[in-house]
Design an enzyme around this catalytic site. Structure first.
Site, PDB file in Angstrom:
ATOM      1  N   GLU A 289     -40.986 -35.217   9.591  1.00 14.33           N
ATOM      2  CA  GLU A 289     -42.081 -34.252   9.719  1.00 14.33           C
ATOM      3  C   GLU A 289     -42.538 -34.004  11.158  1.00 14.33           C
ATOM      4  O   GLU A 289     -42.816 -32.867  11.525  1.00 14.33           O
ATOM      5  CB  GLU A 289     -43.297 -34.687   8.886  1.00 14.33           C
ATOM      6  CG  GLU A 289     -43.099 -34.601   7.387  1.00 14.33           C
ATOM      7  CD  GLU A 289     -42.858 -33.187   6.853  1.00 14.33           C
ATOM      8  OE1 GLU A 289     -43.088 -32.201   7.585  1.00 14.33           O
ATOM      9  OE2 GLU A 289     -42.418 -33.074   5.699  1.00 14.33           O
TER      10      GLU A 289
ATOM     11  N   HIS B  92     -37.802 -27.319   7.235  1.00 19.33           N
ATOM     12  CA  HIS B  92     -36.867 -28.387   6.863  1.00 19.33           C
ATOM     13  C   HIS B  92     -35.404 -27.964   6.721  1.00 19.33           C
ATOM     14  O   HIS B  92     -34.512 -28.786   6.926  1.00 19.33           O
ATOM     15  CB  HIS B  92     -37.275 -28.991   5.508  1.00 19.33           C
ATOM     16  CG  HIS B  92     -38.485 -29.885   5.570  1.00 19.33           C
ATOM     17  ND1 HIS B  92     -38.439 -31.177   6.035  1.00 19.33           N
ATOM     18  CD2 HIS B  92     -39.770 -29.670   5.206  1.00 19.33           C
ATOM     19  CE1 HIS B  92     -39.645 -31.731   5.954  1.00 19.33           C
ATOM     20  NE2 HIS B  92     -40.482 -30.826   5.453  1.00 19.33           N
TER      21      HIS B  92
ATOM     22  N   SER C 272     -42.850 -25.696  11.878  1.00 23.13           N
ATOM     23  CA  SER C 272     -43.413 -24.626  11.057  1.00 23.13           C
ATOM     24  C   SER C 272     -44.868 -24.341  11.424  1.00 23.13           C
ATOM     25  O   SER C 272     -45.525 -23.552  10.763  1.00 23.13           O
ATOM     26  CB  SER C 272     -43.307 -24.989   9.566  1.00 23.13           C
ATOM     27  OG  SER C 272     -44.100 -26.128   9.282  1.00 23.13           O
TER      28      SER C 272
ATOM     29  N   HIS D 121     -43.202 -23.529   5.108  1.00 25.63           N
ATOM     30  CA  HIS D 121     -43.025 -24.862   5.685  1.00 25.63           C
ATOM     31  C   HIS D 121     -41.710 -25.485   5.207  1.00 25.63           C
ATOM     32  O   HIS D 121     -40.923 -25.987   6.010  1.00 25.63           O
ATOM     33  CB  HIS D 121     -44.187 -25.791   5.311  1.00 25.63           C
ATOM     34  CG  HIS D 121     -43.874 -27.226   5.623  1.00 25.63           C
ATOM     35  ND1 HIS D 121     -43.973 -27.761   6.892  1.00 25.63           N
ATOM     36  CD2 HIS D 121     -43.395 -28.222   4.834  1.00 25.63           C
ATOM     37  CE1 HIS D 121     -43.583 -29.027   6.860  1.00 25.63           C
ATOM     38  NE2 HIS D 121     -43.220 -29.342   5.628  1.00 25.63           N
TER      39      HIS D 121
END
Ligand code: PHE
Ligand code: FE
Length: 311
Positions: free
Chosen positions: A209, A168, A229, A163
């Site tokens: 997010e 990111h 993700s 993730h």
């Protein structure tokens, strides 16, 4: 299927980093959301965790099975991106390097430092607000160094290396997004002083997010790491007729609670990273003051002024 939630904002009591003395340690960090689970990850690690929660990436600890999990996650997720992830993300993804094994942060950093001056630092898992904001404000991105087990292939409750890295890091190669992340870190430290971390964390949730972006000619795409993700949430976020999609409005997002253990029912849409940067550049103090007088909203509330975005 659920989404890999990001627990940066979940209510768990995080242990102090290894070098802290338990007697002199400060109050337990306040984190928001709903979870009673203790965070996973070894925060003691034989004294290898620094006071700022960073630690060496424990590369020798990865097993062949760990590398294989990363390879399979990368393969599945990268195949899902066309038409669903924003162009900036797809263009930057190769900058992560290795696809067949877990990348070494040092190796990613050689490219990342040159591109935007950011660097990855390893952490044992979730970290408290102030160290998190401080790292971001210094262009350091904390990446959890452990990977999920094969049984968690489709769903993991808290962020792991897949993730953090896959979701990111590609956009940290984008100059505008990179500057935005640093500004967010500085803003977080200010929010902490003003008692407004919960409000700001909602903005993080609905942008960094779970944000969507409208692209010239390409419709709505994902740029949020929690979507990018997640194998299941990508299509849900971008194509499903179930969730609401509205134009990003700062107060609207910061009033809206969120759920960490299901697909999102509400997404906020931006037009460009420059728009996000410009929108969030002004001093938030008046917004925090205004929010104190406003009701919170639930994910399925809608307001007459909401600007609905068609896919
Ligand atoms: N400009 C905001 C403030 O003054 C900080 C911020 C920057 C928040 C970027 C979010 C994103 O508090
Ligand atoms: Fe995340």
């Amino acid at each position: 299927m659920q989404t890999p939630s990001d627990f940066l904002t979940a209510s768990v009591d995080l242990p102090a980093a290894g070098k802290h003395d338990t007697d002199t340690q400060g109050p337990a960090p306040t984190i928001y959301g709903q979870s009673e689970r203790p965070p996973r990850g070894d925060y003691a690690r034989d004294g290898q965790v620094n006071a700022d929660y960073t630690c060496p990436q424990n590369y020798a600890a990865y097993t062949e099975a760990d590398h294989e999990t990363y390879r399979r996650l990368y393969e599945r997720q990268s195949a899902l991106l066309p038409g669903l992830a924003c162009d900036e993300f797809i263009a930057a993804l190769p900058m992560l390097g290795a696809k067949t094994h877990i990348p070494r942060f040092e190796e990613v950093n050689e490219r990342l430092l040159k591109s935007t001056g950011w660097q990855l630092v390893a952490v044992p898992g979730l970290i408290p607000e102030v160290p998190f904001f401080t790292l971001l404000a210094n262009r350091k991105f904390p990446v959890t160094d452990w990977i999920r087990t094969p049984a968690e292939f489709d769903y993991i409750v808290e962020p792991d290396i897949f993730h953090d890295l896959f979701g990111h890091v590609p956009l940290l190669f984008n100059p505008v997004f990179a500057d935005h992340m640093q500004a967010y870190g500085a803003g977080g430290l200010k929010a902490h002083g003003l008692g407004a971390c919960e409000q700001l964390s909602r903005l993080y949730w609905y942008t960094i997010e779970f944000g969507l972006i409208r692209q010239a000619g390409g419709g709505v795409r994902a740029y949020g790491a929690g979507i990018l993700s997640s194998s299941g949430e990508l299509a849900h976020a971008v194509q499903s007729s179930e969730p609401q999609r509205i134009a990003l409005d700062l107060l609207r997002a910061m009033r809206t609670r969120y759920k960490i253990d299901s697909y999102q029912q509400m997404y906020f849409v931006i037009d460009s990273f420059q728009q996000l940067f410009d929108l969030t550049a002004p001093d938030f103090s008046p917004l925090y003051a205004a929010l104190k007088t406003m009701d919170e909203l639930a994910v399925d509330d809608s307001l007459p002024e909401d600007l609905l975005i068609q896919r």
